[in-house]
Design a protein around this motif. Structure first.
Motif, short mmCIF file in Angstrom:
data_model
loop_
_atom_site.label_atom_id
_atom_site.label_comp_id
_atom_site.label_asym_id
_atom_site.label_seq_id
_atom_site.Cartn_x
_atom_site.Cartn_y
_atom_site.Cartn_z
N TYR A 115 4.96 15.05 1.85
CA TYR A 115 6.18 15.74 2.25
C TYR A 115 6.85 16.41 1.05
N ASN A 116 7.53 17.52 1.32
CA ASN A 116 8.38 18.16 0.33
C ASN A 116 9.85 17.76 0.50
N ASP A 117 10.16 17.11 1.61
CA ASP A 117 11.52 16.69 1.93
C ASP A 117 11.52 15.16 2.11
N TYR A 118 12.22 14.46 1.21
CA TYR A 118 12.14 12.99 1.24
C TYR A 118 12.77 12.40 2.50
N GLU A 129 0.84 -1.19 0.00
CA GLU A 129 0.00 0.00 0.00
C GLU A 129 0.88 1.24 0.00
N ILE A 130 0.54 2.20 -0.83
CA ILE A 130 1.24 3.49 -0.82
C ILE A 130 0.72 4.28 0.38
N THR A 131 1.61 4.60 1.31
CA THR A 131 1.19 5.27 2.54
C THR A 131 1.77 6.67 2.70
N ALA A 132 2.75 7.05 1.85
CA ALA A 132 3.35 8.38 1.95
C ALA A 132 3.98 8.75 0.62
N ILE A 133 4.03 10.05 0.35
CA ILE A 133 4.61 10.54 -0.91
C ILE A 133 5.40 11.81 -0.63
N THR A 134 6.50 11.98 -1.37
CA THR A 134 7.25 13.23 -1.28
C THR A 134 7.56 13.75 -2.67
N ASP A 135 7.50 15.08 -2.80
CA ASP A 135 7.87 15.75 -4.05
C ASP A 135 8.08 17.23 -3.74
#
Length: 342
Positions: A63-66, A36-42
């Motif tokens: 998040y903007n900071d990986y 499952e995709i639970t978090a994303i950053t870009d």
């Protein structure tokens, strides 16, 4: 006995980088019962929000900071779909936190970083998989059984891949035109597929590389098209052509041995097909049209669950990187380059 849903270990996946590929692979992860995709950053907040909506990720896990995502989220693995030049540091950051990594190709943009990841990968228990999808194609798998895993020896190879990158070269503002982020031109990002495939299915060891390239604005890493000859230790020769300034995507890899040949071919980004040619030149039928195959997320999760090497490894990426780097060096100095490190 059928495994119950409660017995399945759910792998929590974080995505580093959005865009079309991140969305496609993210959806494929979400289709699995064990991921499952639970978090994303870009760094692009608008793209981050759009991707989160499509993948069902809450705002609290964006998040903007990986590195903050890696520290704050309870993740098991990450998917890296950022520009090429960021892959190494992002992979290292994930491995430092004992996370599994599925990184899109190319794994790195230089040989030293690729060697470092191979050394680390072969000492770790975590899975590091590279996104070379031809390793999942039934035709390429069958070809590998004939040569790299079989007893026949390739003698003559021709390969070509084309794609329309003219809009990138004309505008000059895309990250692909910044060699610090791309690593090089069309060969580095797209031609890498056919070089990897040749090395993987044949198992041959390259000995010399000779290349000519057409450069963009005289920048001798930003190639528009190239012609490469790879000479192997067994005497086989591969002729590889790559172009980013033609209107259609086409690909072929033709490999001959003493018993005939295998033709691997495709158009656009459809599944590649495979057909065999007999020793007398007649063609076998039917063709293998790609058939059922695992997605990259399926193969990645399977490698994690079964604790086995993934279909495309860091060492596969290293071999491809060494050949590409030799091609750029050869084209820049107009000399035949001897391959070492393999």
């Amino acid at each position: 006995m059928t495994e119950s849903t409660s017995d399945i270990t759910m792998n929590r996946i974080g995505i580093v980088g959005t865009g079309n590929l991140g969305i496609v692979l993210g959806k494929q992860f979400n289709q699995l019962t064990s991921a499952e995709i639970t978090a994303i950053t870009d760094i692009d907040s608008a793209a981050l929000s759009r991707t989160a909506t499509k993948l069902g990720v809450p705002e609290t896990s964006l998040y903007n900071d990986y590195e903050r995502m890696l520290d704050d989220e309870p993740l098991d693995a990450i998917l890296i779909v950022t520009p090429n030049g960021l892959h190494y540091e992002q992979t290292v950051a994930a491995l430092d936190r004992e996370l599994h990594v599925l990184c899109e190709k190319p794994l790195t943009i230089n040989t030293a970083d690729a060697e470092a990841l191979v050394e680390r990968d072969e000492l770790n228990d975590t899975v590091l998989m590279v996104g070379y999808q031809r390793h999942l194609n039934p035709g390429f798998i069958e070809a590998r059984k004939r040569w790299a895993l079989g007893d026949l020896t390739p003698k003559f190879i021709t390969a070509e891949i084309t794609q329309d990158w003219r809009h990138h070269f004309d505008k000059g503002t895309n990250w692909r035109m910044d060699t610090a982020l791309s690593g090089g031109g069309h060969l580095y990002t797209t031609g890498t597929h056919v070089i990897d495939a040749i090395l993987w299915v044949t198992g041959l060891t390259p000995k010399y590389v000779t290349a000519e390239m057409e450069w963009h604005d005289d920048i001798e890493r930003l190639d528009k098209q190239s012609s490469i000859i790879i000479e192997f230790e067994n005497g086989a020769i591969a002729n590889v052509s790559d172009s980013g300034i033609v209107p259609r995507t086409r690909e072929h890899i033709h490999i001959w041995d003493d018993r005939g040949a295998v033709y691997l071919e495709g158009r656009e980004w459809d599944n590649r097909t495979m057909k065999k040619v007999n020793e007398d030149g007649s063609e076998l039928s039917p063709y293998m049209n790609g058939g059922e195959r695992k997605t990259k997320p399926e193969a990645f999760i399977e490698s994690i669950q079964e604790n086995v090497a993934p279909p495309a490894t860091a060492r596969d990426a290293l071999r491809t990187t060494i050949v590409k780097e030799a091609a750029y060096e050869s084209a820049a100095i107009n000399e035949r380059i001897e391959i070492t490190g393999l």
